[in-house]
Design a protein around this motif. Structure first.
Motif, short mmCIF file in Angstrom:
data_model
loop_
_atom_site.label_atom_id
_atom_site.label_comp_id
_atom_site.label_asym_id
_atom_site.label_seq_id
_atom_site.Cartn_x
_atom_site.Cartn_y
_atom_site.Cartn_z
N SER A 1 0.83 -1.26 0.12
CA SER A 1 -0.17 0.16 0.08
C SER A 1 0.93 1.18 -0.04
N PRO A 2 0.27 2.22 -0.41
CA PRO A 2 1.21 3.67 -0.24
C PRO A 2 2.02 3.84 1.15
N GLY A 3 1.33 3.29 2.20
CA GLY A 3 1.85 3.38 3.54
C GLY A 3 2.94 2.36 4.01
N SER A 4 3.09 1.11 3.15
CA SER A 4 3.82 0.05 3.23
C SER A 4 5.40 0.57 3.64
N ARG A 5 6.00 -0.14 4.69
CA ARG A 5 7.56 0.06 4.80
C ARG A 5 7.94 -0.93 3.91
N LEU A 6 9.06 -0.24 2.75
CA LEU A 6 9.51 -1.26 1.91
C LEU A 6 10.69 -2.12 2.27
N VAL A 7 10.82 -3.38 2.24
CA VAL A 7 11.96 -4.22 2.60
C VAL A 7 13.26 -3.59 2.30
N GLY A 8 14.46 -3.99 2.97
CA GLY A 8 15.73 -3.54 2.63
C GLY A 8 15.82 -2.21 2.96
N THR A 9 16.85 -1.85 2.26
CA THR A 9 17.19 -0.03 2.50
C THR A 9 17.33 0.51 0.96
N ASP A 10 17.63 1.76 1.00
CA ASP A 10 17.69 2.52 -0.25
C ASP A 10 18.59 1.84 -1.31
N ALA A 11 19.81 1.04 -0.71
CA ALA A 11 20.68 0.40 -1.54
C ALA A 11 20.08 -0.77 -2.35
N LEU A 12 18.71 -1.14 -2.20
CA LEU A 12 17.68 -2.28 -2.79
C LEU A 12 17.31 -1.37 -3.96
N SER A 13 18.08 -1.22 -5.05
CA SER A 13 17.73 -0.61 -6.41
C SER A 13 18.14 -1.18 -7.55
N TYR A 14 17.68 -0.69 -8.55
CA TYR A 14 18.38 -1.27 -9.98
C TYR A 14 19.43 -1.05 -10.14
N ARG A 15 19.74 0.13 -9.72
CA ARG A 15 21.31 0.71 -10.22
C ARG A 15 22.25 -0.14 -9.45
N SER A 16 21.98 -0.58 -8.23
CA SER A 16 22.85 -1.42 -7.21
C SER A 16 22.83 -2.79 -7.92
N PHE A 17 21.75 -3.19 -8.43
CA PHE A 17 21.63 -4.85 -9.17
C PHE A 17 22.66 -4.39 -10.20
N LEU A 18 22.66 -3.50 -11.15
CA LEU A 18 23.50 -3.52 -12.34
C LEU A 18 24.96 -3.49 -11.88
N ALA A 19 25.18 -2.68 -10.76
CA ALA A 19 26.68 -2.63 -10.34
C ALA A 19 27.22 -3.96 -9.63
N SER A 20 26.31 -4.85 -9.13
CA SER A 20 26.72 -5.99 -8.55
C SER A 20 27.37 -7.16 -9.21
N GLY A 21 27.01 -7.09 -10.58
CA GLY A 21 27.48 -7.97 -11.56
C GLY A 21 26.45 -9.18 -11.59
N ALA A 22 25.42 -9.30 -10.69
CA ALA A 22 24.22 -10.53 -10.61
C ALA A 22 23.72 -10.55 -12.00
N TRP A 23 23.57 -9.56 -12.85
CA TRP A 23 22.78 -9.87 -14.32
C TRP A 23 23.84 -10.50 -15.05
N GLU A 24 25.17 -10.36 -15.22
CA GLU A 24 26.15 -11.22 -15.90
C GLU A 24 26.18 -12.63 -15.12
N ALA A 25 25.96 -12.70 -13.89
CA ALA A 25 26.21 -14.09 -13.16
C ALA A 25 24.72 -14.79 -13.71
N GLY A 26 23.79 -14.00 -13.73
CA GLY A 26 22.51 -14.73 -13.79
C GLY A 26 22.41 -15.25 -15.29
N ARG A 27 22.87 -14.50 -16.62
CA ARG A 27 22.93 -14.98 -17.78
C ARG A 27 23.64 -16.40 -17.88
N LEU A 28 24.90 -16.09 -17.19
CA LEU A 28 25.75 -17.37 -17.14
C LEU A 28 25.13 -18.66 -16.33
N GLU A 29 24.15 -18.39 -15.24
CA GLU A 29 23.65 -19.41 -14.73
C GLU A 29 22.52 -19.95 -15.50
N ASP A 30 21.73 -19.20 -16.23
CA ASP A 30 20.73 -19.55 -17.46
C ASP A 30 21.52 -20.49 -18.29
#
Length: 374
Positions: free
Chosen positions: A329-358
């Motif tokens: 809902s609009p008032g929900s407390r979001l899980v994690g912190t502000d670091a849980l972002s798409y920018r952080s995902f792209l910087a983490s290397g998880a996308w490259e690792a995910g494609r390799l796993e696939d």
């Protein structure tokens, strides 16, 4: 907490969400339709007075009915043909795989929170039902004809000739010209009278014919349960995006956060409820007179591009919250912190690792809808 994700390989949304869930210690697993029949081993047992029981085995991993609290129905892919199987055998096998996996989806997560429920998903894929529901919940909708009848189409064009008529497909088409290496896509197109001269061409493929609506700007509203995230797209600032804001691959339109008027937000939520959707991306036009006109909902639309273009949209974090908490809902407390972002995902290397796993764990897959031109 465990989430089952239904889709196919090399989908950046799947890998971004799995990364986000992993950051908050929430388990997830994928069932790629393309893994049938080569990789996945699946069973459904019914009878003997016991409740139905389903089982999914992916290598050493094994899951049974009730193992998942949430199911994210991201995409429905195609089974992948085993090497050497004859055409006749594959005709039967492909059909049986499709029936089997549709039953399996429901049996693996009978009590889970679905995003989206399969029945609601199928309804939402039908554009006439979308427009009917939008109109019933208070939205203005353009006059629209779904047809392959040349006489009906020409009559519709004549009726709205003065303001204009646009043509579009139910599912956007794209194709690859192998000789030149170019890629093409068919976006919403303004019709000309010359386009309607050939009966055979018109009748060969049903299409959507719609009264052209004048635009001040457009809105992409990402709805997650009871929360709406609205992005303004100034499509009228460029010639290449006036008719379809997706059309300029070279410079995607920057999304800008905007607060929806309360009555428009209520209509979006009422529409989603009427359609039975827990997630969807709604496209609206705002006219020069300030009217909000409904175009369509994509029940499993792309949303990471919005956060990429404007990091103020916490869409990845919000979606992870919906899967973990099974509500938002609009008032929900979001899980994690502000670091849980798409920018952080792209910087983490998880996308490259995910494609390799696939590539290593799953069957090779080509996404549906890509045509190939010699």
């Amino acid at each position: 907490m465990s989430t089952l994700i239904l889709g196919f390989p090399n989908d950046i949304h799947i890998h971004a969400v799995r990364w986000a869930l992993d950051q908050v210690s929430a388990r997830s697993e994928v069932l790629y339709t393309s893994d049938l029949p080569q990789v996945a081993r699946t069973s459904i047992r019914v009878g003997g007075g016991a409740p139905p029981r389903a089982q999914l085995r992916l290598g050493a991993l094994r899951y049974e009915t009730g193992a998942f609290d949430a199911v994210w129905f991201r995409r429905s892919g195609r089974p992948v043909r085993p090497h050497g199987m004859t055409d006749a055998d594959w005709t039967i096998t492909e059909r049986e795989c499709d029936h089997h996996v549709r039953a399996l989806r429901r049996q693996l997560g009978p009590g889970a929170r679905w995003l989206n429920d399969p029945d609601a998903r199928e309804r939402a894929l039908l554009k006439p039902l979308q427009l009917e529901a939008a109109q019933a919940t208070g939205f203005a909708v353009p006059e629209t004809l779904f047809s392959n009848d040349p006489d009906e189409i020409r009559a519709f064009y004549s009726e709205f000739r003065e303001c204009g008529v646009v043509f579009k497909l139910n599912v956007m088409a794209n194709w690859h010209a192998q000789a030149a290496g170019d890629r093409f896509a068919l976006f919403t197109t303004v019709l000309r009278e010359d386009d309607l001269r050939d009966d055979e061409a018109i009748s060969s493929c049903p299409g959507i014919y719609q009264r052209k609506i004048e635009k001040r700007y457009e809105l992409r509203v990402t709805c997650m349960d009871e929360a709406c995230f609205a992005a303004r797209l100034d499509s009228q600032e460029r010639d290449g995006t006036r008719t379809d804001w997706r059309a300029d691959f070279s410079r995607p339109l920057p999304p800008r956060p905007v607060a929806l008027p309360r009555h428009v937000e209520q209509r979006c939520l009422a529409f989603m409820k009427r359609m039975g959707l827990a997630f969807g991306c709604i496209d609206l036009i705002v006219t020069p007179e300030g009217e909000y006109v409904f175009l369509e909902v994509n029940e499993m639309g792309q949303f990471l591009w919005v956060e990429e273009g404007e990091p103020a949209f916490p869409l990845l974090r919000a979606f992870a919250t919906l899967l973990v908490e099974r509500k938002l809902s609009p008032g929900s407390r979001l899980v994690g912190t502000d670091a849980l972002s798409y920018r952080s995902f792209l910087a983490s290397g998880a996308w490259e690792a995910g494609r390799l796993e696939d590539a290593e764990r799953h069957a090779a897959f080509e996404a549906r809808g890509v045509g190939v031109e010699p």
